[in-house]
Write an enzyme that holds these catalytic residues in place. Structure first.
Site, PDB file in Angstrom:
ATOM      1  N   ARG A  23     -50.566  25.005  22.470  1.00 35.06           N
ATOM      2  CA  ARG A  23     -49.532  26.022  22.296  1.00 35.06           C
ATOM      3  C   ARG A  23     -50.106  27.338  21.796  1.00 35.06           C
ATOM      4  O   ARG A  23     -49.358  28.306  21.660  1.00 35.06           O
ATOM      5  CB  ARG A  23     -48.512  25.522  21.286  1.00 35.06           C
ATOM      6  CG  ARG A  23     -47.258  24.887  21.913  1.00 35.06           C
ATOM      7  CD  ARG A  23     -46.415  24.424  20.761  1.00 35.06           C
ATOM      8  NE  ARG A  23     -45.024  24.282  20.988  1.00 35.06           N
ATOM      9  CZ  ARG A  23     -44.413  23.142  21.336  1.00 35.06           C
ATOM     10  NH1 ARG A  23     -45.115  22.078  21.615  1.00 35.06           N
ATOM     11  NH2 ARG A  23     -43.099  23.082  21.411  1.00 35.06           N
TER      12      ARG A  23
ATOM     13  N   ARG B  46     -28.699  19.817  24.931  1.00 36.18           N
ATOM     14  CA  ARG B  46     -29.519  18.748  24.367  1.00 36.18           C
ATOM     15  C   ARG B  46     -29.156  18.518  22.893  1.00 36.18           C
ATOM     16  O   ARG B  46     -29.176  17.394  22.403  1.00 36.18           O
ATOM     17  CB  ARG B  46     -31.006  19.107  24.497  1.00 36.18           C
ATOM     18  CG  ARG B  46     -31.928  17.998  24.028  1.00 36.18           C
ATOM     19  CD  ARG B  46     -33.363  18.259  24.415  1.00 36.18           C
ATOM     20  NE  ARG B  46     -34.009  19.197  23.509  1.00 36.18           N
ATOM     21  CZ  ARG B  46     -35.224  19.701  23.693  1.00 36.18           C
ATOM     22  NH1 ARG B  46     -35.922  19.364  24.765  1.00 36.18           N
ATOM     23  NH2 ARG B  46     -35.755  20.538  22.833  1.00 36.18           N
TER      24      ARG B  46
ATOM     25  N   ARG C 267     -37.753  29.532  18.429  1.00 36.62           N
ATOM     26  CA  ARG C 267     -38.721  28.811  19.266  1.00 36.62           C
ATOM     27  C   ARG C 267     -39.048  29.613  20.533  1.00 36.62           C
ATOM     28  O   ARG C 267     -40.168  29.580  21.016  1.00 36.62           O
ATOM     29  CB  ARG C 267     -38.199  27.410  19.603  1.00 36.62           C
ATOM     30  CG  ARG C 267     -38.435  26.449  18.432  1.00 36.62           C
ATOM     31  CD  ARG C 267     -37.500  25.277  18.427  1.00 36.62           C
ATOM     32  NE  ARG C 267     -37.641  24.451  19.596  1.00 36.62           N
ATOM     33  CZ  ARG C 267     -36.657  23.718  20.100  1.00 36.62           C
ATOM     34  NH1 ARG C 267     -35.465  23.734  19.533  1.00 36.62           N
ATOM     35  NH2 ARG C 267     -36.867  22.976  21.143  1.00 36.62           N
TER      36      ARG C 267
ATOM     37  N   LYS D  98     -40.165  19.898  30.191  1.00 41.76           N
ATOM     38  CA  LYS D  98     -41.486  19.280  30.052  1.00 41.76           C
ATOM     39  C   LYS D  98     -41.386  17.791  29.715  1.00 41.76           C
ATOM     40  O   LYS D  98     -42.113  16.981  30.263  1.00 41.76           O
ATOM     41  CB  LYS D  98     -42.299  19.979  28.950  1.00 41.76           C
ATOM     42  CG  LYS D  98     -42.606  21.439  29.219  1.00 41.76           C
ATOM     43  CD  LYS D  98     -43.565  22.007  28.184  1.00 41.76           C
ATOM     44  CE  LYS D  98     -43.023  22.036  26.767  1.00 41.76           C
ATOM     45  NZ  LYS D  98     -41.902  22.963  26.549  1.00 41.76           N
TER      46      LYS D  98
HETATM   47  P1  AMP Z   1     -41.620  19.970  21.158  1.00 36.88           P
HETATM   48  O1  AMP Z   1     -40.997  18.624  21.144  1.00 36.88           O
HETATM   49  O2  AMP Z   1     -42.868  20.006  22.022  1.00 36.88           O
HETATM   50  O3  AMP Z   1     -40.660  21.049  21.510  1.00 36.88           O
HETATM   51  O4  AMP Z   1     -42.133  20.274  19.654  1.00 36.88           O
HETATM   52  C1  AMP Z   1     -41.240  20.341  18.570  1.00 36.88           C
HETATM   53  C2  AMP Z   1     -41.861  21.095  17.404  1.00 36.88           C
HETATM   54  O5  AMP Z   1     -43.055  20.436  16.977  1.00 36.88           O
HETATM   55  C3  AMP Z   1     -42.300  22.531  17.719  1.00 36.88           C
HETATM   56  O6  AMP Z   1     -41.239  23.450  17.608  1.00 36.88           O
HETATM   57  C4  AMP Z   1     -43.387  22.739  16.660  1.00 36.88           C
HETATM   58  O7  AMP Z   1     -42.802  22.965  15.387  1.00 36.88           O
HETATM   59  C5  AMP Z   1     -44.058  21.384  16.608  1.00 36.88           C
HETATM   60  N1  AMP Z   1     -45.177  21.288  17.588  1.00 36.88           N
HETATM   61  C6  AMP Z   1     -45.238  20.463  18.691  1.00 36.88           C
HETATM   62  N2  AMP Z   1     -46.383  20.621  19.359  1.00 36.88           N
HETATM   63  C7  AMP Z   1     -47.081  21.589  18.695  1.00 36.88           C
HETATM   64  C8  AMP Z   1     -48.337  22.225  18.906  1.00 36.88           C
HETATM   65  N3  AMP Z   1     -49.115  21.903  19.958  1.00 36.88           N
HETATM   66  N4  AMP Z   1     -48.727  23.166  18.011  1.00 36.88           N
HETATM   67  C9  AMP Z   1     -47.960  23.489  16.950  1.00 36.88           C
HETATM   68  N5  AMP Z   1     -46.757  22.957  16.691  1.00 36.88           N
HETATM   69  C10 AMP Z   1     -46.312  21.999  17.554  1.00 36.88           C
END
Ligand code: AMP
Length: 186
Positions: free
Chosen positions: A88, A127, A144, A14
């Site tokens: 999410r 990564r 996750r 993404k």
């Molecule tokens: P990402 O970089 O999108 O993988 O996000 C990293 C972490 O940020 C996730 O594992 C969540 O802990 C938090 N996070 C990011 N976006 C959201 C969201 N829309 N809702 C809840 N937690 C989020």
């Protein structure tokens, strides 16, 4: 007005595809993960509340996320947004619908990047080595994945029901995947 949503499990690409797509279509990329990491670095109140949850691979509460997103979208004069990592949960998707309705906007497409589970874990572990993200260790990665399957995957049906879901094979080179994404967008 253009609002594109990139969906998919952790490691589906993404972030990479979102950057390319935002550049190509002149969209403002809104990544809730990037925004939260910024808050953690700056040690804001939100950052302090989010850090432990992020490190464990759990979601940050909906209210905090929705407030953060609303503050950004309200700053945009023209709604041209690429959403990466938001929504999410179903509650976040409903909040997004309300937010778009307030801006007389609607979702252009929800693009789902499909990648096999073994590929995802391999990509995330790579990564971890390349970027050193604190939530890219094996225990957190597995959590996750579970969180995605339980809380985020239901959104696939949600957007399918709204006739905006576009499934894209997320395996292959960055350019191949990008071409497929471009091919499903209007
Ligand atoms: P990402 O970089 O999108 O993988 O996000 C990293 C972490 O940020 C996730 O594992 C969540 O802990 C938090 N996070 C990011 N976006 C959201 C969201 N829309 N809702 C809840 N937690 C989020």
């Amino acid at each position: 007005m253009e609002v594109i949503l990139l969906m998919g499990p952790p490691g589906a690409g993404k972030g990479t595809q979102g950057d390319k797509l935002a550049r190509a279509r002149r969209l403002h990329k809104l990544s809730t993960g990037d925004m939260l990491r910024h808050h953690v670095r700056e040690q804001t109140d939100l950052g302090k509340q989010a850090k432990q949850l992020m490190d464990a691979g759990d979601l940050v509460p909906d209210e905090l996320i929705v407030d953060m997103v609303e503050a950004t979208v309200d700053e945009l004069a023209e709604v041209r947004v690429l959403l990466d990592g938001f929504p999410r949960t179903t509650a976040q998707a409903e909040a997004l619908d309300a937010l778009l309705a307030r801006h007389q906007a609607s979702l252009t497409a929800a693009v789902l990047l499909d990648v096999a589970q073994e590929q995802l874990i391999a990509r995330l572990l790579k990564r971890a080595q390349d970027e050193g993200r604190s939530d890219d260790n094996e225990t957190t990665i597995r959590n996750r994945m579970n969180v995605y399957n339980e809380q985020t995957k239901p959104l696939v049906d949600y957007y399918d029901g709204h006739n905006v879901l576009r499934r894209v094979d997320g395996e292959g080179s960055i350019e191949e995947v990008f071409a497929r994404i471009s091919g499903v967008l209007p």
